[in-house]
Structure formats: structure tokens, C-alpha cells
Design an enzyme around this catalytic site. Sequence first.
Site, short mmCIF file in Angstrom:
data_model
loop_
_atom_site.label_atom_id
_atom_site.label_comp_id
_atom_site.label_asym_id
_atom_site.label_seq_id
_atom_site.Cartn_x
_atom_site.Cartn_y
_atom_site.Cartn_z
N HIS A 2 0.80 -1.23 0.00
CA HIS A 2 0.00 0.00 0.00
C HIS A 2 0.83 1.28 0.00
CE1 HIS A 2 -0.38 0.24 4.68
NE2 HIS A 2 0.85 0.17 4.28
N GLU A 33 -3.14 -7.24 3.14
CA GLU A 33 -3.40 -5.83 2.88
C GLU A 33 -4.89 -5.53 3.03
OE1 GLU A 33 -1.81 -3.08 2.31
OE2 GLU A 33 0.20 -3.70 1.73
N GLU A 63 -4.46 2.88 -0.63
CA GLU A 63 -5.23 1.68 -0.37
C GLU A 63 -6.00 1.38 -1.67
OE1 GLU A 63 -4.71 -0.04 2.21
OE2 GLU A 63 -3.64 1.48 3.34
#
Length: 97
Positions: A2, A33, A63
Site C-alpha cells: 500500500h 493488505e 489503499e
Amino acid sequence: MHDWRNEDCIRILQRCKDAIHSREAGGKVIILEAVVGSTSAMISEEPQLLFDMVMLTVTEGEERDENEWKYLFTEAGFSSYKITHTIGFMSIIEVYP
């Protein structure tokens, strides 16, 4: 992943793909993640979006939602992936050559 730009993530994933066995031989990459918009019902989307803002201001990363992850995996040459949502913010992503 990320905290990396898409181009960097693709290069990292390509190197991982080169280093693992075929899917038939059990090869896969495991990524822990956040997947924005698709977490456990116990966690709202707001913390994910807040963390995305932190990534955008502190690093060059972000993200990603499932479609953005799929783009990275496809560009890196992977054939498929599986996302398992955990209780909380993170998901387990298995990526197959």
C-alpha cells in the site's frame, strides 16, 4: 504494497512471480493488505478511507479496492487471485501464477 505506486507494485509482483513455482506445484504469493470496500461486516469503510488518505499524504501509495488489485495482478502476469476477508481491516490475498 500500500505504500508503493502502481508501477512499483507491478515490478515487485513480477519479481515475485519469477521467483515462485507454478500454480500446479503450489506456487502463490500471499499479501496481507486492506481491500477497500470489502472487509468484514464488523469494520466500517471509514477507517479504510482514512488510512487511504494517510497513504496518499505520507507516501506515494494508496489503499486499493478489488478492481485496483486485479489490475496490478493482471499487469504483473498473474492468472488469478483469491481474497479472504478477516475480522478487521486487513484481507489475505493469494495471487497465483
